[in-house]
Structure formats: C-alpha cells, structure tokens
Design a protein around this motif. Structure first.
Motif, PDB file in Angstrom:
ATOM      1  N   ASN A 196      48.367  32.994  28.271  1.00 59.28           N
ATOM      2  CA  ASN A 196      47.576  34.006  28.674  1.00 59.28           C
ATOM      3  C   ASN A 196      47.300  35.081  27.477  1.00 59.28           C
ATOM      4  O   ASN A 196      46.543  35.986  27.849  1.00 59.28           O
ATOM      5  N   LYS A 217      33.697  39.255  24.473  1.00 61.41           N
ATOM      6  CA  LYS A 217      33.457  39.114  25.950  1.00 61.41           C
ATOM      7  C   LYS A 217      33.096  40.454  26.761  1.00 61.41           C
ATOM      8  O   LYS A 217      32.548  40.334  27.715  1.00 61.41           O
ATOM      9  N   PHE A 250      35.292  41.981  28.189  1.00 56.98           N
ATOM     10  CA  PHE A 250      36.212  41.715  29.365  1.00 56.98           C
ATOM     11  C   PHE A 250      37.386  41.594  28.998  1.00 56.98           C
ATOM     12  O   PHE A 250      37.816  41.068  28.033  1.00 56.98           O
ATOM     13  N   LEU A 251      38.178  42.114  29.963  1.00 54.76           N
ATOM     14  CA  LEU A 251      39.739  41.987  29.778  1.00 54.76           C
ATOM     15  C   LEU A 251      40.507  41.857  31.270  1.00 54.76           C
ATOM     16  O   LEU A 251      40.305  42.527  31.854  1.00 54.76           O
ATOM     17  N   SER A 252      40.880  40.612  31.389  1.00 54.07           N
ATOM     18  CA  SER A 252      41.682  40.446  32.784  1.00 54.07           C
ATOM     19  C   SER A 252      42.891  41.102  32.606  1.00 54.07           C
ATOM     20  O   SER A 252      43.519  41.281  31.510  1.00 54.07           O
ATOM     21  N   LEU A 253      43.470  41.747  33.799  1.00 52.23           N
ATOM     22  CA  LEU A 253      44.679  42.192  33.846  1.00 52.23           C
ATOM     23  C   LEU A 253      46.037  41.353  33.772  1.00 52.23           C
ATOM     24  O   LEU A 253      46.751  41.998  33.407  1.00 52.23           O
ATOM     25  N   SER A 254      45.600  40.281  33.877  1.00 51.88           N
ATOM     26  CA  SER A 254      46.750  39.209  33.608  1.00 51.88           C
ATOM     27  C   SER A 254      46.846  38.689  32.136  1.00 51.88           C
ATOM     28  O   SER A 254      47.664  38.002  31.781  1.00 51.88           O
ATOM     29  N   SER A 255      45.844  38.985  31.299  1.00 48.39           N
ATOM     30  CA  SER A 255      45.806  38.799  29.764  1.00 48.39           C
ATOM     31  C   SER A 255      46.945  39.384  29.253  1.00 48.39           C
ATOM     32  O   SER A 255      47.461  40.554  29.571  1.00 48.39           O
ATOM     33  N   THR A 310      50.477  44.019  28.710  1.00 52.86           N
ATOM     34  CA  THR A 310      49.645  43.278  30.013  1.00 52.86           C
ATOM     35  C   THR A 310      49.297  44.403  30.865  1.00 52.86           C
ATOM     36  O   THR A 310      49.678  45.381  30.661  1.00 52.86           O
ATOM     37  N   TYR A 357      43.247  48.021  31.210  1.00 51.63           N
ATOM     38  CA  TYR A 357      41.807  47.911  31.522  1.00 51.63           C
ATOM     39  C   TYR A 357      41.392  48.469  30.192  1.00 51.63           C
ATOM     40  O   TYR A 357      41.664  49.103  29.744  1.00 51.63           O
ATOM     41  N   GLU A 369      52.754  44.970  41.466  1.00 52.99           N
ATOM     42  CA  GLU A 369      51.667  45.123  40.241  1.00 52.99           C
ATOM     43  C   GLU A 369      52.683  44.984  38.983  1.00 52.99           C
ATOM     44  O   GLU A 369      51.933  44.767  37.817  1.00 52.99           O
ATOM     45  N   PRO A 412      53.156  40.810  36.478  1.00 55.51           N
ATOM     46  CA  PRO A 412      52.562  40.284  35.123  1.00 55.51           C
ATOM     47  C   PRO A 412      53.507  40.374  34.066  1.00 55.51           C
ATOM     48  O   PRO A 412      53.222  39.810  32.984  1.00 55.51           O
TER      49      PRO A 412
END
Length: 669
Positions: free
Chosen positions: A127, A137, A139-144, A203, A206, A306, A309
């Motif tokens: 990840n 992108k 964009f940033l996923s919370l799981s990244s 990780t 936001y 939460e 991750p």
C-alpha cells in the motif's frame, strides 16, 4: 563390490537420466507456453517492458516479474469485462509499472536522501504510495502508506502549529504535513527527534488539495504515525536504551496501572493477525499483533476500528517500541482475550519502529528460452547454462520472498520456506471439510495441494475441476510427513485468486485465447479452451431448475432432519444465501464435431437466453417447447474438461460421464 569403473558408469547413467528428464520437462513447458495464448501474451508483454531495461541484472528492480505482469493483466480484464485490446493491456502495464517503480528525479533530492537511498535495505511496505503520485492523482486513500523522510520541520509564522516537509526516496516532489498535536513533544526543536533526515511512516492521511491562494497540496494531521529508529545511530541507540529497556512484559502491574503508572516497552513483532470483526452486529474491526519481548514473553497489541490501518506500517521481524500503551485487562471485561492483559493504541501512545533489515539470498536461474525458466538446485547446476543469479529477500526465519521473482514459477520449482509464490495451473481436485478447503493445482511439471484460508467462508465464486486458475500470495512448508504443501490466506499480503475459466473478458479478448474446433478437443485436453459453436439436437437438451449457493455457485440440498438448506460444495447451512439456477445438459456443434456438455448458473442462462426465475414461471408445456427456439443459435464458449460425474442434480443420475463443462458463453452473430 562394484569396481570404480562400474561406479563411474552408474553415475554417468544417473546424470544422463536426470538430464533427459529435465530436457523432456523443458519440452513440455515449451509446448504448454506455445499452446496457451494467455502465457504467450504475458511473455510478449514482458519482452516489451524489458526492452529498455537491458539484460537481467543480479538485483534488478527495473523490470517487472512474471507474476506482477500476469496479475496486472487479469485485474485489467476484471475491470473491463467487455474485453480489451493488446494496446490497452500494454498501456495499462506500462503506466502501472511506472507508478509502482518510479524513481523520481535524483538531482532535485537532498544529499541525505540520496544517502538513505543507498542504505535502504528494508522491504517496501504494501500500500506504499509515492509523493509524486499524490500530486499526479490529486487523491490519497486513507489506507495508503507513506514512507517518508523529514526534509524540514518548522512552525507556521505567528502560530504554534508544527509542520513537517516530507520527501521520499522515490520522488522528486515534497509535501507538507500538519503534525498531529500528540506528537508535539517529540517535535521540539531542542529535544525532539522529528528533525531533518528522520524517516517516518504514516497512514490514515487526508489530502488538502491546492485551492484559492494555496499553491501546494498538504496533508492534514494524522494520529497514525510511526517514527523509524536506527540502532546503528548513537542517538537512537541511547533513546532505546534509556527509555525502553527498563520495562518488560513481566513487569506490568495492573495495580500500578490503576494508580496511573505508564510503561515503555520494546519487543519483536512475531505475527500480524488478520482483520477480525467484533461486536454483536459485526460493526467493530480489530487486528491483533503478537509481540515477543527479550524474555520470550508474548503479549497481544490490539488495534480497534479506525486504528486498524496502523498494522500496515508494521512488518514481521521488526522491533516495535511502544511508549505509554493503554493496558487493557480481561478481568473487567474490557477485552475479549485469553490473556490477562492486552496492549492497545491509546490516546497518549507513541510508536517507534526498528525495521527488519532484509537479508537476501541468491537463487540460480536457468532458462529454456527468453520467456521460460526454472530454479536450479545443487544437483542440476551442471546440466545447463546458468543465465543469471536472482537475488531475493530472505526473512529471519529463512523464508525467501518470491513476489519479485522475474520468471514464472512451476510446481517442480517449489521448495520449503518460499513465500509470495504465484501459480498458474489447472484445478484437478477439491476437498472441503469443516470450513477448510484444499485445491490440487497442476501445471506442466506436476501437481501440488494448497490449503485455502478464508476470513469467514468461501468467497471465490464458482470453481470446479478442470478450471484454470491464477493464485498469488502462496507460501510453502513441509508437512509432518515431510511432503510439500502450499497455504493461501485470503487477506494475506499480495494474495489474489482468479478463475480464468469464468472470466467474461477472457472470451472478449482475442489476444488471450485462440479459437479451436470441437474436433481439436480430447479427453486429454487440459485448461480452458475457446470454441465458436451452435446449439444442436435440442430435442436431447435437458433443462432443470434448482437452487444454488450464491457464494460458491454450487447446488444445494435440503436436510431432511432440519429442513435447512446445505451447500453440496462447502457443506454450509446457507439459508438466505440461495438463488434459483439452471442445470443444463446440451449438445454443442460446429463444422467439425459435436460435444455433449453441461453447465449451471449464469452460463446456462446465457445459453438459454432467459433467467431461471422467468423460465420457472413459464407453463410446463412452454418450458418443454422453449429450447427448440434456440436451435442453431451461435455462441463463443469457454469449455473445460471437468473429468467428473458429480455434476449435481440430474447429472448424478446419468450413467454416461459428461466430460465437458461450459464455464462461460457469449452470444455471437
């Protein structure tokens, strides 16, 4: 007693027999790869991606491995079920590889990052994303996961807000992070450790994109932040010795905890557990990490909701330093564990990690030709030219990681203590017992059993004998009887499972299959084959409706004793997880031959061009007449040799074995 001459002769014959077997096996592999268009396309794509990378190097990170290419091709086919072109596949592969292995622009990186890059010997975490990709992108996923280096630490003018400027060893860009207030104590300019050159993992971030007067994107504060330490650095060694070596698991006192005592603990990560679902309604998630301290005592470190991750920042074998963990006890019912106490990630907890430095082991590789290869053991190193030695990471238990192995792995290559193995082969047997499933997977070199471990229950959809599968994330081990066995965990790192026989895009993508005539099929045919056919002899068509288990696509029985519905395949009570389905036996024909085949579920509905529910609601006489309207309808079908009689329903009562299963069908003009 044999003479020395006889012994030499025996050795010569044994060596020649071994060489002959290997040549024969090599021929079988070559023949398989020549006949299978999917394998040919992987090799073609590999050659395209390798064109600018030169020859295979000892520790090449610039060329994708066989399994990475295969995985990406199949995932693209899953995303585009209507089919893709070779150009689309090659484009997706190129873009994905550039993203996965971008190197950034070294000339823009500070000298200390270049130094870190040279000494970087730990494995890249799953990840992990690069800072360059965040900008691309937006964009940033919370799981990244971000594996970062602190470029600068400062406070915003006129405030007490701490900011960190982060870079990484793969990117030319940097990004600013608003530091969460729980870390302010270690960010102090005089005494803190969050300063230039420090590596951190984070990780749950936001992204604040650039808007209005703001020119740059920034990361908002995250609590899920781990500081990396290096025992070879004097300051870090002193920190560990002064703060984390006085407490141990055995020194934890619940009475002292109740009086406000806090602990700083240091232990090795022994195991990272799977994601669990807790609570009456399955609404609370948990992951447990097993820790072992220097005295050999074990404790669980639990992450809830939460926090889950945060486990993505850990790796087995690394040392974890936990400052002020929350100590939970099962005495007051606050945790569900068989241990008396459990560590948790509390509001005051801070985490430090000394990552495992991966040792590497050289694996000798011999090649049949450019696209094929097999592992060389000590016994056969002299039998053929060694093209190269591939260096693969090896963990503290001696297991070798094959996730970046450049070639396809065959059953004959497998040895004890291999992880992240990928296999492409045919399912020749399935066992299901008390929630445990085992598959026998066969390729051109042999067959092996693999145990499948699911988070809850079977979740791979329909799978039958003769189906062609691709599995990644397998690990090998020896059974008590010293036979080799594979294990696969659904939520394991890099785990994937694809059934190519039931993949819609497989039929719609001409570069991944070739059309065969029915006369080319034989009972010895293995793997999924694609044919253009029409429906024939409809008067002999046998249509029935029943119920199947929606999770696995197999038929169900009603238990006489309780009236519950039980799946024939996974042996689960599946009330509420059933749907009406077809059971169909039909004759397929082309200009060369006719074949009797069977199918169920969606494939049968495609051939009959009506849903099971609609068919079931027809009057009986219309049900009888309906198949006659389909005679000479043309289809492209995926067909496999199922080699089984227990096809389910009426087919179990048929005395003639039906060899062929249609696993997918699309109507054509």
């Amino acid at each position: 007693m044999d003479s020395p001459h006889d012994q030499v002769l025996d050795d010569f014959m044994i060596d020649n027999e071994t060489a002959a077997m290997e040549i024969e096996q090599s021929d079988v592999i070559d023949e398989e790869e020549e006949k299978d268009p999917f394998l040919k396309f992987i090799n073609y794509a590999k050659s395209i991606l390798y064109q600018n990378a030169g020859d295979l190097e000892e520790d090449s990170v610039h060329c994708p491995g066989w399994s990475w290419i295969a995985n990406r091709i199949i995932k693209t086919c899953v995303a585009y079920s209507s089919g893709v072109t070779p150009a689309i596949l090659l484009s997706e592969l190129s873009l994905a590889w550039n993203e996965y292995n971008r190197s950034g622009a070294p000339k823009k990186q500070p000298d200390f990052i270049a130094k870190l890059k040279r000494k970087h010997k730990r494995a890249k975490l799953p990840n992990t994303i690069t800072i360059d990709s965040i900008y691309e992108k937006k964009f940033l996923s919370l799981s990244s996961v971000i594996e970062a280096v602190i470029i600068d630490a400062f406070t915003l003018p006129g405030t007490n807000i701490y900011m960190l400027t982060l870079g990484d060893i793969w990117s030319s860009n940097t990004i600013d992070l608003y530091l969460h207030r729980r870390f302010y104590s270690i960010a102090d300019p005089k005494n803190g450790i969050l300063r230039k050159g420090r590596e951190v993992l984070l990780t749950g971030c936001y992204l604040r994109v650039a808007t209005g007067s703001s020119v740059f994107a920034r990361l908002l504060p995250t609590e899920y932040f781990v500081v990396l330490l290096d025992e070879d650095e004097d300051d870090d060694a002193m920190l560990l010795g002064a703060q984390f070596c006085s407490d141990s698991f055995s020194s934890i006192s619940l009475d002292a905890v109740k009086e406000g005592a806090s602990y700083s603990l240091y232990a090795r990560i022994e195991h990272i557990g799977p994601l669990e679902v807790q609570g009456k309604y399955g609404s609370l998630q948990r992951r447990q990490i097993t820790l072992v301290d220097n005295d050999g005592m074990r404790l669980k470190f639990s992450l809830w909701g939460e926090q889950v991750p945060v486990a993505n920042l850990f790796s087995v074998g690394s040392m974890l330093a936990i400052d002020r963990p929350f100590i939970a006890s099962d005495i007051d019912g606050s945790v569900e564990t068989c241990d008396e106490i459990c560590l948790e990630y509390g509001s005051a907890t801070q985490l430090y990690l000394v990552p495992l430095i991966l040792h590497k082991e050289q694996v000798c590789v011999t090649q049949n030709h450019y696209q094929g290869s097999r592992l060389s053991t000590a016994s056969n190193l002299s039998q053929g030219p060694i093209v190269s030695q591939v260096t693969l990471p090896c963990d503290s238990q001696g297991s070798i990681d094959f996730s970046n192995y450049p070639f396809r792995s065959y059953v004959v290559d497998l040895r004890d203590k291999m992880t992240s193995i990928s296999l492409y082969g045919i399912v020749t047997s399935i066992r299901a017992s008390e929630g445990m499933f085992s598959l026998r997977i066969e390729d051109a070199t042999g067959a092996i059993w693999a145990k499948l471990h699911f988070v809850t229950s079977w979740s791979l959809g329909r799978l039958g004998m003769g189906h062609t599968v691709y599995i990644s994330g397998l690990s090998s081990s020896l059974t008590p009887l010293k036979s080799l066995e594979l294990s696969w965990y659904e939520n394991g790192t890099g785990s994937s499972f694809f059934n190519l026989s039931c993949l819609p895009a497989f039929l719609n993508t001409s570069c991944l299959h070739r059309l065969l005539c029915l006369s080319d099929l034989s009972i010895h045919t293995s793997g999924v084959q694609v044919c253009r056919v029409w429906l024939d002899q409809i008067e002999h068509c046998h249509v029935d409706t029943g119920f199947m288990h929606t999770l696995c696509g197999h038929l169900i029985d009603k238990k006489a004793s309780s009236g519950d519905l039980e799946c024939k395949f996974c042996h689960r009570i599946c009330n509420g997880e059933v749907e009406r389905t077809f059971q169909l036996m039909i004759t397929l024909a082309d200009d060369t031959a006719k074949v009797l085949a069977w199918c169920i579920g969606q494939t049968a509905a495609e051939l009959l061009q009506i849903s099971p529910s609609e068919f079931y609601e027809l009057p009986e006489e219309e049900q009888i007449m309906y198949p006659s309207s389909l005679e000479h309808e043309k289809f492209i079908v995926a067909i496999v040799n199922s080699r089984r009689q227990d096809c389910g329903g009426f087919m179990e009562q048929d005395h003639d074995m039906v060899d062929w299963e249609v696993t997918r069908a699309i109507k054509c003009e």
